[in-house]
Each structure stands twice: as C-alpha cells, then as structure tokens.
Design a protein around this motif. Structure first.
Motif, PDB file in Angstrom:
ATOM      1  N   PHE A 165      36.853  42.728  36.510  1.00 26.26           N
ATOM      2  CA  PHE A 165      37.584  41.458  36.477  1.00 26.26           C
ATOM      3  C   PHE A 165      37.382  40.789  35.128  1.00 26.26           C
ATOM      4  O   PHE A 165      36.302  40.879  34.544  1.00 26.26           O
ATOM      5  CB  PHE A 165      37.086  40.518  37.580  1.00 26.26           C
ATOM      6  CG  PHE A 165      37.332  41.028  38.968  1.00 26.26           C
ATOM      7  CD1 PHE A 165      38.494  40.707  39.638  1.00 26.26           C
ATOM      8  CD2 PHE A 165      36.398  41.836  39.600  1.00 26.26           C
ATOM      9  CE1 PHE A 165      38.727  41.176  40.916  1.00 26.26           C
ATOM     10  CE2 PHE A 165      36.623  42.307  40.882  1.00 26.26           C
ATOM     11  CZ  PHE A 165      37.788  41.970  41.540  1.00 26.26           C
ATOM     12  N   SER A 166      38.414  40.086  34.672  1.00 29.44           N
ATOM     13  CA  SER A 166      38.334  39.359  33.400  1.00 29.44           C
ATOM     14  C   SER A 166      38.731  37.908  33.596  1.00 29.44           C
ATOM     15  O   SER A 166      39.655  37.607  34.349  1.00 29.44           O
ATOM     16  CB  SER A 166      39.284  39.977  32.374  1.00 29.44           C
ATOM     17  OG  SER A 166      38.882  41.279  32.064  1.00 29.44           O
ATOM     18  N   ARG A 167      38.014  37.042  32.883  1.00 28.76           N
ATOM     19  CA  ARG A 167      38.352  35.611  32.843  1.00 28.76           C
ATOM     20  C   ARG A 167      38.454  34.977  34.226  1.00 28.76           C
ATOM     21  O   ARG A 167      39.396  34.256  34.524  1.00 28.76           O
ATOM     22  CB  ARG A 167      39.643  35.391  32.065  1.00 28.76           C
ATOM     23  CG  ARG A 167      39.613  35.895  30.651  1.00 28.76           C
ATOM     24  CD  ARG A 167      38.994  34.854  29.799  1.00 28.76           C
ATOM     25  NE  ARG A 167      39.061  35.216  28.381  1.00 28.76           N
ATOM     26  CZ  ARG A 167      38.291  34.653  27.485  1.00 28.76           C
ATOM     27  NH1 ARG A 167      37.432  33.729  27.842  1.00 28.76           N
ATOM     28  NH2 ARG A 167      38.360  34.989  26.238  1.00 28.76           N
TER      29      ARG A 167
ATOM     30  N   GLU B  26      23.820  41.922  32.193  1.00 25.93           N
ATOM     31  CA  GLU B  26      22.842  42.091  33.270  1.00 25.93           C
ATOM     32  C   GLU B  26      23.546  42.360  34.597  1.00 25.93           C
ATOM     33  O   GLU B  26      24.640  41.875  34.857  1.00 25.93           O
ATOM     34  CB  GLU B  26      21.997  40.821  33.376  1.00 25.93           C
ATOM     35  CG  GLU B  26      20.802  40.932  34.282  1.00 25.93           C
ATOM     36  CD  GLU B  26      19.942  39.671  34.262  1.00 25.93           C
ATOM     37  OE1 GLU B  26      18.722  39.813  34.399  1.00 25.93           O
ATOM     38  OE2 GLU B  26      20.493  38.563  34.119  1.00 25.93           O
ATOM     39  N   SER B  27      22.869  43.146  35.460  1.00 22.84           N
ATOM     40  CA  SER B  27      23.366  43.433  36.805  1.00 22.84           C
ATOM     41  C   SER B  27      22.534  42.662  37.822  1.00 22.84           C
ATOM     42  O   SER B  27      21.343  42.416  37.599  1.00 22.84           O
ATOM     43  CB  SER B  27      23.253  44.924  37.120  1.00 22.84           C
ATOM     44  OG  SER B  27      24.012  45.680  36.209  1.00 22.84           O
TER      45      SER B  27
ATOM     46  N   SER C 167      29.494  41.369  32.415  1.00 23.94           N
ATOM     47  CA  SER C 167      29.701  41.803  31.026  1.00 23.94           C
ATOM     48  C   SER C 167      29.477  40.633  30.090  1.00 23.94           C
ATOM     49  O   SER C 167      28.676  40.718  29.164  1.00 23.94           O
ATOM     50  CB  SER C 167      31.118  42.356  30.843  1.00 23.94           C
ATOM     51  OG  SER C 167      31.320  43.463  31.676  1.00 23.94           O
ATOM     52  N   ILE C 168      30.204  39.529  30.349  1.00 26.43           N
ATOM     53  CA  ILE C 168      30.061  38.357  29.491  1.00 26.43           C
ATOM     54  C   ILE C 168      30.529  37.104  30.236  1.00 26.43           C
ATOM     55  O   ILE C 168      31.462  37.160  31.035  1.00 26.43           O
ATOM     56  CB  ILE C 168      30.836  38.525  28.161  1.00 26.43           C
ATOM     57  CG1 ILE C 168      30.472  37.416  27.173  1.00 26.43           C
ATOM     58  CG2 ILE C 168      32.321  38.595  28.395  1.00 26.43           C
ATOM     59  CD1 ILE C 168      30.894  37.717  25.745  1.00 26.43           C
TER      60      ILE C 168
ATOM     61  N   ASP D 152      33.586  37.818  32.889  1.00 26.98           N
ATOM     62  CA  ASP D 152      34.080  39.190  32.883  1.00 26.98           C
ATOM     63  C   ASP D 152      32.994  39.990  33.587  1.00 26.98           C
ATOM     64  O   ASP D 152      31.840  40.028  33.122  1.00 26.98           O
ATOM     65  CB  ASP D 152      34.259  39.722  31.462  1.00 26.98           C
ATOM     66  CG  ASP D 152      35.407  39.049  30.707  1.00 26.98           C
ATOM     67  OD1 ASP D 152      36.082  38.177  31.288  1.00 26.98           O
ATOM     68  OD2 ASP D 152      35.616  39.407  29.529  1.00 26.98           O
ATOM     69  N   PHE D 153      33.333  40.564  34.727  1.00 30.14           N
ATOM     70  CA  PHE D 153      32.336  41.306  35.489  1.00 30.14           C
ATOM     71  C   PHE D 153      32.974  42.495  36.188  1.00 30.14           C
ATOM     72  O   PHE D 153      34.185  42.567  36.355  1.00 30.14           O
ATOM     73  CB  PHE D 153      31.613  40.398  36.499  1.00 30.14           C
ATOM     74  CG  PHE D 153      32.467  39.928  37.645  1.00 30.14           C
ATOM     75  CD1 PHE D 153      32.437  40.582  38.865  1.00 30.14           C
ATOM     76  CD2 PHE D 153      33.289  38.817  37.513  1.00 30.14           C
ATOM     77  CE1 PHE D 153      33.223  40.139  39.933  1.00 30.14           C
ATOM     78  CE2 PHE D 153      34.067  38.367  38.561  1.00 30.14           C
ATOM     79  CZ  PHE D 153      34.037  39.033  39.774  1.00 30.14           C
TER      80      PHE D 153
END
Length: 179
Positions: free
Chosen positions: A101-103, A124-125, A142-143, A59-60
């Motif tokens: 974006f997810s997954r 973190e970026s 994100s994760i 997820d970002f």
C-alpha cells in the motif's frame, strides 16, 4: 402513448422507479436548503477531517491471514531475523491477501493497524500480528511520509457538499422513521 408502451409492465415499473427517484432527489434538495451551512461549520468539519487523517501517510506491505496460527508463524520468521521480503514471498500464496500500500492515512485503515504502523520506524516490521475485523495482519513499514492536507480554500466547496449530503440524508432518515 401512441405506441401503447404503458401497457408493458416493465415500462410502467421503470417509469415509476424514475418518478420515485425524482421525488427523492427533489426532497433531498429541499432538505439541504433548509439546513444552511455556515463557513464556520465547514471550517470545523475540515479541521475534524484533518485531525482524523493524522500526520503521516504510510507506505507498507502486509500479509493478511484468516488464521491467527499462520499469522504468528509468519511473524515468528520475521522475529527470528528472516527479511520481511523473504517471509512475504514464502507466505503470500497462503495468505488471504498479500499487498503493498502507498500513501495510506490512519483514517483509511482499521485503528488497530494505524496504531501499530505509528509505532514502527521506517524499514521495520511489526513483531507480532495485528488483529482487526479483517483478520490477522503481518506488516512491514517501508516509510512514513509527513501528510500535508490540502488547503482549506481548495477543498471548502467539497467539504460543504459533503456536509449538505450528510444533513440531507440524516433528515431523510428521520422522515422515514416518522413515516
């Protein structure tokens, strides 16, 4: 025939296009039948797809830029301690794309971006923009969630269908090249 439809040029063209599509579909079907795909081949393809997918789903959020200069300016703001969300809000109108974006698995994004995300910790970026064929990415992870692929038995039929389609297309391409 009674309505004399065949005298219309568009009608004849539509009928011929449908005939050609029918021939192509029948040819593809025959080519697929000539290439039996064993369970071992299906299993190997599944394993290959699982390996390409990677072990995580990300997820970002990203800002995508056409110009390296803009991407470096945005990344410098993050590097100086400004929160990613603040940089995102400030730059999203000036970027080519600003999106969360997810997954997303590694096989769904450019390799350079996948490598950068794999090197980040949750929250973190990236310290510098990432260059891909799409432009310059400034990203924040994100994760990273562990990815568990579906069980082989659940997807083996669709993997087999994908292999059949690919084999059929490859054989059809060879026939075109030989023609």
């Amino acid at each position: 025939q009674h309505g004399n439809f065949y005298s219309e040029e568009k009608f004849r063209a539509d009928v011929e296009a449908a005939r050609i599509q029918g021939v192509a579909n029948a040819t593809l079907g025959l080519l697929q039948q000539q290439a039996p795909i064993t369970d071992a081949v299906v299993r190997a393809e599944y394993e290959s797809q699982v390996a390409q997918a990677g072990k995580f789903e990300y997820d970002f959020t990203q800002l995508l830029f056409d110009k390296a200069e803009d991407a470096h300016k945005a990344a410098a703001e993050i590097d100086s301690g400004k929160p990613f969300n603040a940089v995102y809000d400030a730059w999203r109108g000036k970027s080519k794309q600003a999106k969360a974006f997810s997954r997303v698995r590694q096989d769904q994004i450019p390799p350079e971006l996948a490598k950068a995300l794999a090197g980040l910790k949750n929250g973190e970026s990236a310290r510098a923009p990432i260059k891909t064929d799409f432009g310059w990415h400034v990203v924040h992870l994100s994760i990273a969630n562990p990815f568990t692929p579906p069980a082989f038995d659940q997807v083996k039929d669709s993997v087999r269908q994908g292999l059949l389609l690919r084999v059929g297309r490859e054989r059809l391409q060879k026939l075109k090249e030989q023609a």
